[in-house]
Design an enzyme around this catalytic site. Structure first.
Site, PDB file in Angstrom:
ATOM      1  N   ARG A 185      11.611  -1.088  11.468  1.00  0.00           N
ATOM      2  CA  ARG A 185      10.385  -0.733  12.193  1.00  0.00           C
ATOM      3  C   ARG A 185      10.201  -1.628  13.403  1.00  0.00           C
ATOM      4  NH1 ARG A 185       5.147   0.322   8.421  1.00  0.00           N
ATOM      5  NH2 ARG A 185       4.162  -0.671  10.213  1.00  0.00           N
ATOM      6  N   LYS A 189       0.822  -1.232   0.000  1.00  0.00           N
ATOM      7  CA  LYS A 189       0.000   0.000   0.000  1.00  0.00           C
ATOM      8  C   LYS A 189       0.847   1.269   0.000  1.00  0.00           C
ATOM      9  CE  LYS A 189      -2.323  -0.296   3.850  1.00  0.00           C
ATOM     10  NZ  LYS A 189      -1.883  -1.511   4.506  1.00  0.00           N
ATOM     11  N   ARG A 209      -9.481   1.343   9.415  1.00  0.00           N
ATOM     12  CA  ARG A 209      -8.903   0.064   9.815  1.00  0.00           C
ATOM     13  C   ARG A 209      -9.949  -0.873  10.419  1.00  0.00           C
ATOM     14  NH1 ARG A 209      -3.194   0.801   9.054  1.00  0.00           N
ATOM     15  NH2 ARG A 209      -2.093  -0.852  10.100  1.00  0.00           N
ATOM     16  N   ARG A 264      -0.505  -8.357  13.958  1.00  0.00           N
ATOM     17  CA  ARG A 264      -1.065  -7.382  13.009  1.00  0.00           C
ATOM     18  C   ARG A 264      -1.887  -8.088  11.922  1.00  0.00           C
ATOM     19  NH1 ARG A 264       4.118  -4.748  11.081  1.00  0.00           N
ATOM     20  NH2 ARG A 264       2.807  -3.557   9.695  1.00  0.00           N
ATOM     21  N   ARG A 311      11.477  -5.644   4.823  1.00  0.00           N
ATOM     22  CA  ARG A 311      11.285  -4.278   5.321  1.00  0.00           C
ATOM     23  C   ARG A 311      11.894  -4.130   6.714  1.00  0.00           C
ATOM     24  NH1 ARG A 311       5.266  -2.041   5.522  1.00  0.00           N
ATOM     25  NH2 ARG A 311       5.140  -3.232   7.441  1.00  0.00           N
TER      26      ARG A 311
END
Ligand code: AMP
Length: 191
Positions: A133, A13, A88, A144, A127
């Site tokens: 992160r 996204k 969300r 998540r 990532r």
């Protein structure tokens, strides 16, 4: 044009939103980014949000409603925006509709980027290595993904029922996915 981008964590996204920003000249509004920069700045909201983010859970709807209302009221959002990471859950989707109907600027398009779960795990691992992160660890990612399927997936049906949803295959190169998105948006503007 007011676009909502939907998709699981790691579906691409954010990457696609960045390309759309270049193409359409609209602001990219990522609630995850807004929260991470608030956390970095050490604001009260940011500190509270960081604890929730680091568990892979959702920040409260009330906080998010205020955050998004404030962001959408800024001048650069008046001609449209690309929303990434909001809504969300169903309650946020309804809150967004309310907010946008008050300013007579309803959502024009919801794009769902579909990616296979195995590929998502690989992407997030990459990532994690690149961006570091704090919520990209294996355990938090699992959480998540659960939050996504329990709370966020119903938002897809919400937009489908309003005739606003298009599903995009998120497999292939970044450019291939982007071309699919472009095709959908071109169809919307001519129809
Ligand atoms: P993202 O960058 O979109 O993956 O978001 C990272 C984290 O920020 C999420 O796992 C949530 O903890 C929090 N977050 C982002 N957007 C929202 C939202 N709309 N509602 C609640 N929490 C959010």
């Amino acid at each position: 044009m007011r676009i909502v981008l939907l998709g699981a964590p790691g579906s691409g996204k954010g990457t696609q939103a960045a390309l759309l920003v270049e193409e359409l000249g609209l602001p990219h509004i990522s609630t995850g980014e807004l929260l991470r920069s608030a956390a970095k700045a050490g604001t009260e909201l940011g500190i509270k949000a960081k604890a929730v983010i680091d568990r892979g859970e959702l920040v409260s709807d009330d906080i998010m409603r205020e955050l998004i209302a404030e962001r959408l009221s800024q001048a650069d959002a008046k001609d449209g925006f690309i929303l990434d990471g909001y809504p969300r859950n169903l309650s946020q989707a309804r809150a967004l509709d309310k907010l946008l109907s008050r300013i007579e600027q309803p959502v024009d398009e919801a794009l769902q980027i579909d990616v296979d779960v195995d590929r998502i795990i690989t992407r997030i691992a990459r990532r994690a290595a690149e961006e570091g992160r704090s919520d990209d660890t294996e355990e938090v990612v699992r959480n998540r993904m659960n939050v996504y399927s329990d709370q966020t997936a119903p938002v897809v049906d919400y937009y489908a029922q309003q005739g606003l949803l298009t599903r995009i295959l998120g497999e292939g190169s970044i450019e291939e996915v982007f071309q699919r998105i472009r095709g959908v948006l071109q169809m919307r503007t001519v129809s």
